[in-house]
Design a protein around this motif. Structure first.
Motif: not given
Length: 283
Positions: A218-242
């Protein structure tokens, strides 16, 4: 492989996520995308163009490895999902879950480590493994040495008494190790914001919110419902580093979103978790 593109735009993120075997993966991803889109639309955007889920798996959980192993040599996934496919990146700690509509979610590997003080340290943006039951200072140093971001998440009853003193001491240390605190969508509405959040902000440290869903279907609906927003640039091949560079930038501004847990659901979940722990001990 993910098509490379660099975009400066809003990024929506959930910093504390688990994928349990009791979850239906398709439903989990659908719920996360819906939650991210709802938040983006409430902020005046048509949809969440860039969405991130930070996995924080215990030593017993390795769901991220299932995702990696499902990706074939051509960079595509062999998981048989109706509307989702998984694409590889140039990193061993990130995959891209792509919906049939063209939208997608980056999923990052990470670990949840239990220290000898019975506190938790989240190692974000890493496929490395870490040992449990070490002193918290040692754990944080190991996480940083592996190129990961250490985060201490709020937990019910865990920041009180002697353990609260440990948190305060860590926040006041003069060493320049990067350190984050984590808010939790499971924190009940009647529980005031921990004093350590204020202390962290005064020290220039960031608070990264996440849902921390529990191991119930019943908890599988929750991800993404509580978090944070930022502005930035993501390299789609190295997103973790970005995203690591963005989070470690002292000039990065975070906007938290989501609502805390209702008292009734919080109490019900606490009772259910106690039952789960007792069953695990018997097993």
């Amino acid at each position: 492989m993910v098509t490379s593109k660099n975009l400066t735009q809003p990024i929506w993120a959930d910093a504390h996520v688990h994928i349990y075997d009791c979850y239906d993966l398709e439903q989990f991803l659908n719920a996360a995308l819906k939650n991210f889109n709802t938040t983006a639309q409430n902020s005046g955007y048509s949809q969440a163009e860039t969405a991130l889920l930070f996995l924080t798996e215990t030593s017993k959980d390795h769901y991220f490895q299932k995702l990696i192993q499902s990706i074939q040599s051509d960079g595509n996934s062999n998981l048989m999902l109706k509307d989702w496919s998984f694409l590889g990146t140039q990193e061993n700690c990130s995959v891209y879950a792509k919906h049939s509509t063209g939208q997608g979610i980056f999923i990052f590997a990470g670990r949840q480590v239990v220290t000898v003080e019975d506190l938790e340290v989240l190692a974000l943006l890493t496929a490395e493994e870490f040992s449990d039951r070490l002193p918290i200072e040692t754990t944080i140093q190991q996480v940083v040495s592996k190129g990961s971001i250490p985060l201490i998440p709020w937990g019910f009853g865990k920041w009180m008494g002697e353990r609260g003193t440990i948190i305060s001491r860590l926040l006041e240390q003069k060493e320049s190790l990067p350190l984050f605190l984590g808010d939790n969508g499971g924190r009940p509405t009647f529980w005031s914001q921990p004093v350590y959040f204020k202390q962290a902000k005064e020290r220039g440290l960031k608070i990264l919110p996440g849902t921390d869903p529990l191991p119930f279907a019943s908890e599988s609906w929750r991800p993404g419902s509580f978090g944070f927003a930022i502005q930035g640039t993501i390299d789609f091949n190295k997103p973790a580093q970005s995203i690591k560079e963005i989070l470690l930038d002292p000039n990065t501004q975070l906007q938290c979103y989501g609502t805390l847990e209702t008292p009734l659901r919080f109490i019900r979940n606490q009772i259910a978790m106690q039952l789960v722990k007792r069953m695990r001990k018997k097993g």
